[in-house]
Design an enzyme around this catalytic site. Structure first.
Site, PDB file in Angstrom:
ATOM      1  CG  HIS B 279      -0.464  -0.051   2.529  1.00 43.88           C
ATOM      2  ND1 HIS B 279      -0.356   1.062   3.155  1.00 43.88           N
ATOM      3  CD2 HIS B 279      -0.155  -0.982   3.144  1.00 43.88           C
ATOM      4  CE1 HIS B 279       0.456   0.912   4.241  1.00 43.88           C
ATOM      5  NE2 HIS B 279       0.270  -0.312   4.455  1.00 43.88           N
ATOM      6  CG  ASP B 291       2.881  -0.050   7.518  1.00 46.01           C
ATOM      7  OD1 ASP B 291       2.514  -0.594   6.567  1.00 46.01           O
ATOM      8  OD2 ASP B 291       2.377   0.211   8.678  1.00 46.01           O
ATOM      9  CD  GLU B 325      -3.006  -1.821   5.630  1.00 44.62           C
ATOM     10  OE1 GLU B 325      -3.418  -2.879   6.215  1.00 44.62           O
ATOM     11  OE2 GLU B 325      -2.543  -0.867   5.993  1.00 44.62           O
ATOM     12  CD  GLU B 326      -1.452   2.116   7.548  1.00 46.02           C
ATOM     13  OE1 GLU B 326      -2.016   1.548   8.579  1.00 46.02           O
ATOM     14  OE2 GLU B 326      -0.273   1.859   7.443  1.00 46.02           O
ATOM     15  CG  ASP B 353       0.966  -3.933   4.888  1.00 48.07           C
ATOM     16  OD1 ASP B 353       2.015  -3.069   5.200  1.00 48.07           O
ATOM     17  OD2 ASP B 353       0.043  -3.711   5.185  1.00 48.07           O
ATOM     18  CG  HIS B 423       0.984   2.528  12.437  1.00 48.05           C
ATOM     19  ND1 HIS B 423      -0.301   2.231  12.931  1.00 48.05           N
ATOM     20  CD2 HIS B 423       1.446   2.076  11.226  1.00 48.05           C
ATOM     21  CE1 HIS B 423      -0.520   1.351  11.761  1.00 48.05           C
ATOM     22  NE2 HIS B 423       0.220   1.173  10.763  1.00 48.05           N
TER      23      HIS B 423
END
Lengths: 456, 456
Positions: B279, B291, B325-326, B353, B423
């Site tokens: 993503h 990520d 995606e998030e 991912d 994140h």
């Protein structure tokens, strides 16, 4: 990566297993303890930050000897002692400087570092033309005529296609260890060696070199891989460019240092010794975190975990901080010499000197029947993703124990990143991940527990 | 680690093997290409440095869409196209601030970050007492009486003893995704969530949260693990201390963005599609390197390698940069919706991912017979130390393809370090190692090559 259900789904089957044996339970408790206790990680940090650059003869290595001695004393191990070792005393002196002197591009500073045991140029430095080679065969073909009076630039990279990066290191290593000695045979005035790393970076990576007995001693330095790439590209357009470097290293009289040893006495066979160790000395540009503060601290952590979990081994288990792996391997030699003098029975030995990365498994050298049983221990490690149990093990520091028929083994962690840090300023505590480091400690403690438990 | 002979010795047996098949040779050429070509690594750097913080609706994600589109165009793939996707548009606004207000210890700033889709407090901020809980059950027991008017502090750590760190993430994840919604039921005024990471550090880690439909919306922020430990320890001695935080996030009207797709047309079965993707959106405190810039670039690199090595797949192979995606997973949903509209035949799908760490293997969900054959591909990967071929695969973005019966698989790299970066501001290009990243690209390219080659 966000949603949770897919994660669980994708790994749902990983940890379904059969009923745990009592050994499985002990191993799980070892991993649980390692992954929840920060003592060893903080000790590694202390070692790295207070005693970086622990090359033999340095104040730092003397401090590290005292520190690990006191650390193991405070753990109330059954015995903690030092073993005197006579070691080389080479010092790097003032910082090196090096410049490419190009008519086309001007003067360009590049990062270099003296190779261990090299002589220095002193203040005057050395300025000469460069001849680039990729092998000793190429050097031989060039011969005296094309080499005399020049700096030989050994620029063969570690083979990036080798998955086994230690094999790639071995394949490029003779440039560093013997390059200067070979170059001197043809009248070279200096040796400039491409750093032994897979990474393209600005760290020059040092390591030991040796002169031939009776051979001419020419100064030898490593250049960063980025520096080597730049120099090589400039040389293609300007073969007669000059190179200048100055280094201030020198070899002082040998001095006294120590192996540091802590042990838990065996409950049934106290005279049978299992040795687990790393080396406490380290090259000076970094903190010796992966190489090999980690192996030392993992060895001590094995003992801490055994005590903490009340695992009482049948045999005597030792954590050994070997001295002088990097230059002359005197610590390992002295350890074996003392073993012989004292008629010690060395049952098994393991060396941890490949960094603090995620554990892959163990390599073992032992007689066939014993080997087979040891490799079968693999099944205990499946829940931890540790699956590489292979024939062939040992290490620089424990190899002298081989003369007694002691099985020798290597702890093998992941190896793609190791040479990014190896022997350079990048080998710092910050490069060590807590979980990877402690997975390694747990793997070692579990392996030794099983070796002892099953009399392997 | 110094001496060479022991290294070679310890690994001497690793690469003895049987004669190579033609597939073995192709796979070796794929790994050789990946480990010697820096194109993809430099592209990842470009993406990370020019388009960090690519959350949906941002200028950065729009730039990343254009960048990857042009990148694949320049590769002269057979087809490159975009797929319109309607996405949420949530913005974080000005930087968050948070303080522990203690009578004993004074005012102490701690690092927090808004959870994705949270409402903000605005300039006034929120000041209230804290109630610490470790589960929704505990929250329920406390009830309205003890929760009303307070900030609920969800402080259950990821279980450090789980080797499968994704499982540990899943086990702590409901605090972030549903904590605020649950707390609101009991009259809480805010939610403060311990960051989902194994690491003890100063980065607050964000991620999406959701309010219950019709439920009260209270602001929700994550606190760094070090901050959570500190707060928890202070609370033990001073249960009535206050906490203040202010955050400025808001949800704007939904907006338009894109999946970006590049493909090599199949030479025999062009209508059968193999989808490989990551993503392109990413949380904004970092650069979205692990990520999931890595998964995107590995997917593109698979196509580059196939073209470079003149591997002509029988089926159409796609690299897909999934959008969103998030937050709401709209890209994956839209991709499947378009597949249905166009009556596409999706033969196989793989999602990357889980970061750019050393490859372990693949997880696969497929009908039994097909699964068995796919898992047997494991033998081709042994020379690369890639050994984990397990049942159970998929991913957020490809899971909607499951409705067509398409086998779904996950690329599985090492997972001990992933949540250190996840994140948060630590997810930067510098955290990606070239060799680990490219070993992954090669593993993916080889796996897809074999799936296609053997009609699996």
């Amino acid at each position: 990566m966000n949603r949770i259900f897919t994660l669980l789904f994708a790994f749902g089957l990983l940890f379904q297993g059969n009923a745990q044996t009592s050994e499985d339970k002990v191993i799980q408790s070892i991993f649980d303890e390692a992954l929840t206790d920060y003592t060893s990680y903080r000790n590694l940090e202390y070692l790295c930050k207070n005693y970086p650059g622990r090359i033999t003869g340095s104040e730092e290595v003397a401090g590290a000897v005292e520190y690990t001695f006191k650390l193991m004393k405070a753990m109330q191990l059954d015995t903690v002692f030092k073993q005197e070792v006579q070691v080389p005393h080479w010092i790097r002196g003032d910082a090196e400087k090096a410049f490419i002197l190009s008519k086309r591009n001007g003067k360009k500073e590049v990062p270099v570092i003296s190779l261990g045991m090299s002589v220095g140029t002193g203040k005057k430095g050395l300025t000469a033309s460069i001849v680039e080679v990729h092998s000793f065969e190429e050097l031989e073909k060039l011969g005296v005529e094309k080499v005399k009076g020049k700096i030989v630039f050994f620029n063969r990279p570690m083979d990036p296609t080798m998955i086994n990066t230690f094999g790639a290191y071995g394949g490029a290593g003779n440039q560093r260890t013997q390059g200067a000695a070979e170059a001197a045979k043809y009248g070279a005035v200096g040796a400039l060696v491409r750093s032994l790393t897979n990474s393209l970076d600005d760290f020059p990576h040092t390591g030991v070199m040796r002169y031939d007995e009776g051979g001419r001693k020419i100064p030898a330095v490593a250049i960063s891989t980025n520096g080597a790439e730049l120099l090589s590209s400039w040389l293609k357009k300007e073969p007669d460019l000059k190179f200048h470097f100055e280094n201030y290293c020198e070899t002082l009289p040998e001095t006294i240092s120590y192996n540091v040893i802590g042990e838990i006495s065996g409950s049934e066979y106290p005279d049978e010794i299992i040795t687990v160790g790393g080396h406490i000395d380290a090259w000076e540009p970094g903190e010796g975190a992966h190489d090999d503060g980690a192996g030392c601290m993992q060895s001590i952590e094995m003992l801490r975990i055994m005590k903490e979990l009340n695992i009482r081994p049948k045999r005597t288990i030792r954590a050994v901080m070997f001295m002088d792996e990097e230059i002359a391997q005197r610590g390992g030699q002295e350890y074996a010499r003392q073993a012989e003098l004292k008629n010690e029975n060395h049952y098994f030995a393991l060396e941890a000197d490949r960094g603090a990365f995620q554990p892959l498994g163990f390599g073992v050298s032992a007689p066939a029947e014993r080997l087979e049983k040891i490799l079968e221990l693999k099944e205990y490690f499946a829940p931890y993703g540790i699956t590489r149990f292979t024939q062939g093990g040992g290490g620089v520091d424990i190899s002298p124990l081989g003369q007694f028929g002691t099985p020798l083994s290597s702890y093998i962690p992941e190896m793609q990143r190791y040479f990014d840090m190896h022997h350079c300023g990048n080998d710092t505590f910050e490069q060590v991940n807590f979980r990877e480091f402690q997975m390694g400690s747990a793997a070692i403690a579990s392996f030794i527990y099983l070796i002892d438990k099953f009399d392997l």
